[in-house]
Design an enzyme around this catalytic site. Sequence first.
Site, PDB file in Angstrom:
ATOM      1  N   SER A  66       0.796  -1.232   0.000  1.00  0.00           N
ATOM      2  CA  SER A  66       0.000   0.000   0.000  1.00  0.00           C
ATOM      3  C   SER A  66       0.824   1.276   0.000  1.00  0.00           C
ATOM      4  CB  SER A  66      -0.967   0.017   1.190  1.00  0.00           C
ATOM      5  OG  SER A  66      -2.072  -0.815   0.934  1.00  0.00           O
ATOM      6  N   MET A  67       2.136   1.173   0.143  1.00  0.00           N
ATOM      7  CA  MET A  67       2.973   2.360  -0.047  1.00  0.00           C
ATOM      8  C   MET A  67       2.997   2.770  -1.522  1.00  0.00           C
ATOM      9  SD  MET A  67       5.973   1.279   2.620  1.00  0.00           S
ATOM     10  CE  MET A  67       7.175   2.497   2.127  1.00  0.00           C
TER      11      MET A  67
END
Length: 338
Positions: A66-67
């Site tokens: 999710s970065m």
Amino acid sequence: MHAPSLARLVQVLRNDVDKGLLPGAVALVHHRGATVLHEAVGLQRPAASGQAPVPMAPDTIFRIYSMTKPVASLVAMMLMEEGRLLLGQPVAHYLPAFAGQRVHDEASGHTAPVAREATVHDLLRHTAGLSYAWEAGTIPDAYRTARIGSRRHTNTQLAAALGPLPLLHQPGSRWEYSRATDVLGAVLEAVEGEPLAAILQRRVFGPLGMVDTGFQIPADQLHRLAEPFAKDPLTGDAVALIDVSAPPAFESAGGGLVSTAADYARFLQLMLGRGTATGLPGTAGPVRLASRATIDFMTADHLGSIPTVGDILPAGYGFGMGVGGGGGGGPPPPPPRG
């Protein structure tokens, strides 16, 4: 920086490695234009199937999941600056499969038309009525039947499969961490007319010199990939991570990238510099990708009084455009001019 505090940070990671909570880690701290800590601890690859363990290294490549979201969201903000992507435009303007959406009522089992269409703004702040569908229920079951998030789907195919499904919430009425950024990736492709990997490379990775960031790892660099324990040390469940050894059909804007600590620090330097990164090795002078006003707008709270679903966003936290933003409670800020 306080050297003993940096040493304590590394020791905390070593303690977790010693306890068997994680194989290894890379810690990087950048302060006032200089890297003051860049240290690897533990193993990059635990011993498995007769293979010898591999020590963690500062240039180890990680799946950053999710970065990925802030990177894709920054590109959306860059397109907004150019007037090519309008935040108030319905998603259906870019992705026709999202036209005519309906909202599911779990209590009655019926659906009703949306009060208003979900917009690009809703995608960026996770208020588009979508979900990750991790739990049980009618809509999660529909996600699974449609194979939402399958690595075999392209972004266009994801949008075509997800668009006709009922929403969990009226657009703009709830914050729920969701597939919204994956849909945003399909929007970016529709606007730019090329695959997401090419868009991110041209607009972010190339200019910032992020040479180890992308949706796959070249064959001659796979030896640098961090791998997990075979089983989760807390639950005992088998661990399976995405395959990044070959170009994926699904270039997930919500969670598909790989990167190194040093590469991602370049992106964070840009964000900390409010759209401009200076002193990046291998670049000619400052790199400006967005205006200060745009980054301020992106990182401000855009939820205001909108309630949240789940416990991912703690009480008192706001959410911006693909990133956590400010403290909740106030009205969303106006968009930057020009």
